[in-house]
Design a protein around this motif. Sequence first.
Motif, PDB file in Angstrom:
ATOM      1  N   LYS A 119       0.708  -1.148  -0.002  1.00 45.39           N
ATOM      2  CA  LYS A 119      -0.098  -0.030  -0.050  1.00 45.39           C
ATOM      3  C   LYS A 119       1.043   1.212  -0.070  1.00 45.39           C
ATOM      4  O   LYS A 119       1.884   1.277  -0.807  1.00 45.39           O
ATOM      5  CB  LYS A 119      -1.003  -0.037   1.363  1.00 45.39           C
ATOM      6  CG  LYS A 119      -1.793  -1.279   1.187  1.00 45.39           C
ATOM      7  CD  LYS A 119      -2.723  -1.301   2.089  1.00 45.39           C
ATOM      8  CE  LYS A 119      -3.509  -2.594   1.979  1.00 45.39           C
ATOM      9  NZ  LYS A 119      -4.633  -2.863   3.494  1.00 45.39           N
ATOM     10  N   LYS A 120       0.477   2.336   0.798  1.00 46.86           N
ATOM     11  CA  LYS A 120       1.379   3.361   0.917  1.00 46.86           C
ATOM     12  C   LYS A 120       2.252   3.022   2.063  1.00 46.86           C
ATOM     13  O   LYS A 120       2.110   3.420   3.178  1.00 46.86           O
ATOM     14  CB  LYS A 120       0.601   4.651   1.240  1.00 46.86           C
ATOM     15  CG  LYS A 120      -0.471   4.992   0.161  1.00 46.86           C
ATOM     16  CD  LYS A 120      -1.295   6.239   0.201  1.00 46.86           C
ATOM     17  CE  LYS A 120      -1.984   6.460  -0.983  1.00 46.86           C
ATOM     18  NZ  LYS A 120      -2.619   7.771  -0.520  1.00 46.86           N
ATOM     19  N   PRO A 121       3.612   2.944   1.615  1.00 44.18           N
ATOM     20  CA  PRO A 121       4.650   2.726   2.771  1.00 44.18           C
ATOM     21  C   PRO A 121       4.973   3.933   3.676  1.00 44.18           C
ATOM     22  O   PRO A 121       4.957   5.017   2.863  1.00 44.18           O
ATOM     23  CB  PRO A 121       5.929   2.243   2.338  1.00 44.18           C
ATOM     24  CG  PRO A 121       5.665   2.510   0.736  1.00 44.18           C
ATOM     25  CD  PRO A 121       4.343   2.754   0.482  1.00 44.18           C
ATOM     26  N   ASN A 122       4.740   3.936   4.879  1.00 44.93           N
ATOM     27  CA  ASN A 122       5.010   4.984   5.790  1.00 44.93           C
ATOM     28  C   ASN A 122       6.617   4.820   6.362  1.00 44.93           C
ATOM     29  O   ASN A 122       7.227   3.951   5.733  1.00 44.93           O
ATOM     30  CB  ASN A 122       4.283   5.103   6.835  1.00 44.93           C
ATOM     31  CG  ASN A 122       4.005   3.775   7.827  1.00 44.93           C
ATOM     32  OD1 ASN A 122       5.111   3.061   7.954  1.00 44.93           O
ATOM     33  ND2 ASN A 122       3.023   3.351   8.445  1.00 44.93           N
ATOM     34  N   LYS A 123       6.772   5.963   7.340  1.00 44.59           N
ATOM     35  CA  LYS A 123       8.285   5.724   7.709  1.00 44.59           C
ATOM     36  C   LYS A 123       8.743   4.553   8.455  1.00 44.59           C
ATOM     37  O   LYS A 123       9.786   4.126   8.275  1.00 44.59           O
ATOM     38  CB  LYS A 123       8.342   7.121   8.652  1.00 44.59           C
ATOM     39  CG  LYS A 123       8.588   8.379   7.762  1.00 44.59           C
ATOM     40  CD  LYS A 123       8.772   9.731   8.644  1.00 44.59           C
ATOM     41  CE  LYS A 123       8.764  10.765   7.855  1.00 44.59           C
ATOM     42  NZ  LYS A 123       9.004  11.908   8.650  1.00 44.59           N
ATOM     43  N   GLU A 124       7.840   4.166   8.986  1.00 43.52           N
ATOM     44  CA  GLU A 124       7.887   3.037  10.016  1.00 43.52           C
ATOM     45  C   GLU A 124       8.382   1.692   8.938  1.00 43.52           C
ATOM     46  O   GLU A 124       9.221   0.710   9.389  1.00 43.52           O
ATOM     47  CB  GLU A 124       6.893   2.551  11.022  1.00 43.52           C
ATOM     48  CG  GLU A 124       6.798   3.434  11.973  1.00 43.52           C
ATOM     49  CD  GLU A 124       8.118   3.400  12.931  1.00 43.52           C
ATOM     50  OE1 GLU A 124       8.593   2.373  13.161  1.00 43.52           O
ATOM     51  OE2 GLU A 124       8.199   4.437  13.450  1.00 43.52           O
ATOM     52  N   ASP A 125       7.570   1.536   7.807  1.00 45.87           N
ATOM     53  CA  ASP A 125       7.833   0.660   6.889  1.00 45.87           C
ATOM     54  C   ASP A 125       9.190   0.662   6.398  1.00 45.87           C
ATOM     55  O   ASP A 125       9.901  -0.185   6.170  1.00 45.87           O
ATOM     56  CB  ASP A 125       6.828   0.468   5.846  1.00 45.87           C
ATOM     57  CG  ASP A 125       5.368   0.258   6.288  1.00 45.87           C
ATOM     58  OD1 ASP A 125       5.150  -0.522   7.257  1.00 45.87           O
ATOM     59  OD2 ASP A 125       4.445   0.910   5.610  1.00 45.87           O
ATOM     60  N   TRP A 126       9.640   1.917   5.934  1.00 47.08           N
ATOM     61  CA  TRP A 126      11.101   2.221   5.516  1.00 47.08           C
ATOM     62  C   TRP A 126      11.846   1.784   6.521  1.00 47.08           C
ATOM     63  O   TRP A 126      13.176   1.368   6.204  1.00 47.08           O
ATOM     64  CB  TRP A 126      11.134   3.541   4.858  1.00 47.08           C
ATOM     65  CG  TRP A 126      10.331   3.588   3.586  1.00 47.08           C
ATOM     66  CD1 TRP A 126       9.332   4.357   3.353  1.00 47.08           C
ATOM     67  CD2 TRP A 126      10.766   3.103   2.349  1.00 47.08           C
ATOM     68  NE1 TRP A 126       8.799   3.938   1.903  1.00 47.08           N
ATOM     69  CE2 TRP A 126       9.710   3.422   1.377  1.00 47.08           C
ATOM     70  CE3 TRP A 126      11.964   2.043   1.989  1.00 47.08           C
ATOM     71  CZ2 TRP A 126       9.679   2.712   0.006  1.00 47.08           C
ATOM     72  CZ3 TRP A 126      12.057   1.667   0.837  1.00 47.08           C
ATOM     73  CH2 TRP A 126      10.924   1.995  -0.280  1.00 47.08           C
ATOM     74  N   ARG A 127      11.707   2.240   7.845  1.00 45.02           N
ATOM     75  CA  ARG A 127      12.569   1.953   8.939  1.00 45.02           C
ATOM     76  C   ARG A 127      12.821   0.246   8.898  1.00 45.02           C
ATOM     77  O   ARG A 127      13.877  -0.004   9.224  1.00 45.02           O
ATOM     78  CB  ARG A 127      12.229   2.488  10.127  1.00 45.02           C
ATOM     79  CG  ARG A 127      12.227   3.974  10.188  1.00 45.02           C
ATOM     80  CD  ARG A 127      12.032   4.272  11.631  1.00 45.02           C
ATOM     81  NE  ARG A 127      12.189   6.009  11.440  1.00 45.02           N
ATOM     82  CZ  ARG A 127      11.013   6.731  11.899  1.00 45.02           C
ATOM     83  NH1 ARG A 127       9.877   6.165  11.942  1.00 45.02           N
ATOM     84  NH2 ARG A 127      11.035   8.010  11.684  1.00 45.02           N
TER      85      ARG A 127
END
Length: 190
Positions: A51-59
């Motif tokens: 979906k729309k990756p947020n900062k936590e996903d990228w972390r």
Amino acid sequence: MLEKLLTWDRETFIYLNSLGIEKYDHFWSFATNISTWIPLYVLFAYLLLTKKPNKEDWRKFATVFLMLIFVLALTGITKEWVGRLRPSIDENINTLIRIVKASNGFSFFSGHSAFSFSLTTIIVLFLKHKYKWVWVFYIWPFFLAFSRIYVGVHYPVDLITGATVGILSANLFVAIYLRFIAHDSSLSHL
């Protein structure tokens, strides 16, 4: 004790390796190659960043990447330090086994096993609450580990140790992520 373990390791390897069937050699040579599994790595990244990756996903993604660098470095250092010959190049055993894929370098511990178990474990830990079926991914590292015996390049202890290192590394990096990287207190369920 160590001598008994090494004897078991050698005898178990010879037995399992001898179960190979020549008409499947090409399949196992293909399956044991890390690059064969690139579509699975892409799937892991997709599931992590859906979906729309947020900062936590990228972390989380960065944590996975750093863990893999750590595992690969630890594997390389340990192989050089221990210096155990691969069965395919060990003159004491290589005439007794099927060698499907010759490989140079040292054997202990298996980088394929450490890599696949660490990657699978961290993906499972990050995604187990989002996808209940994510545990099925453990088929891959077990399959990959067995392929290393089949092609003649790793003893069982190399694989068991690699799997243990991989699982422990994933848990360590998830703990580091939760303690120092995650900014969302709702992530404590990992």
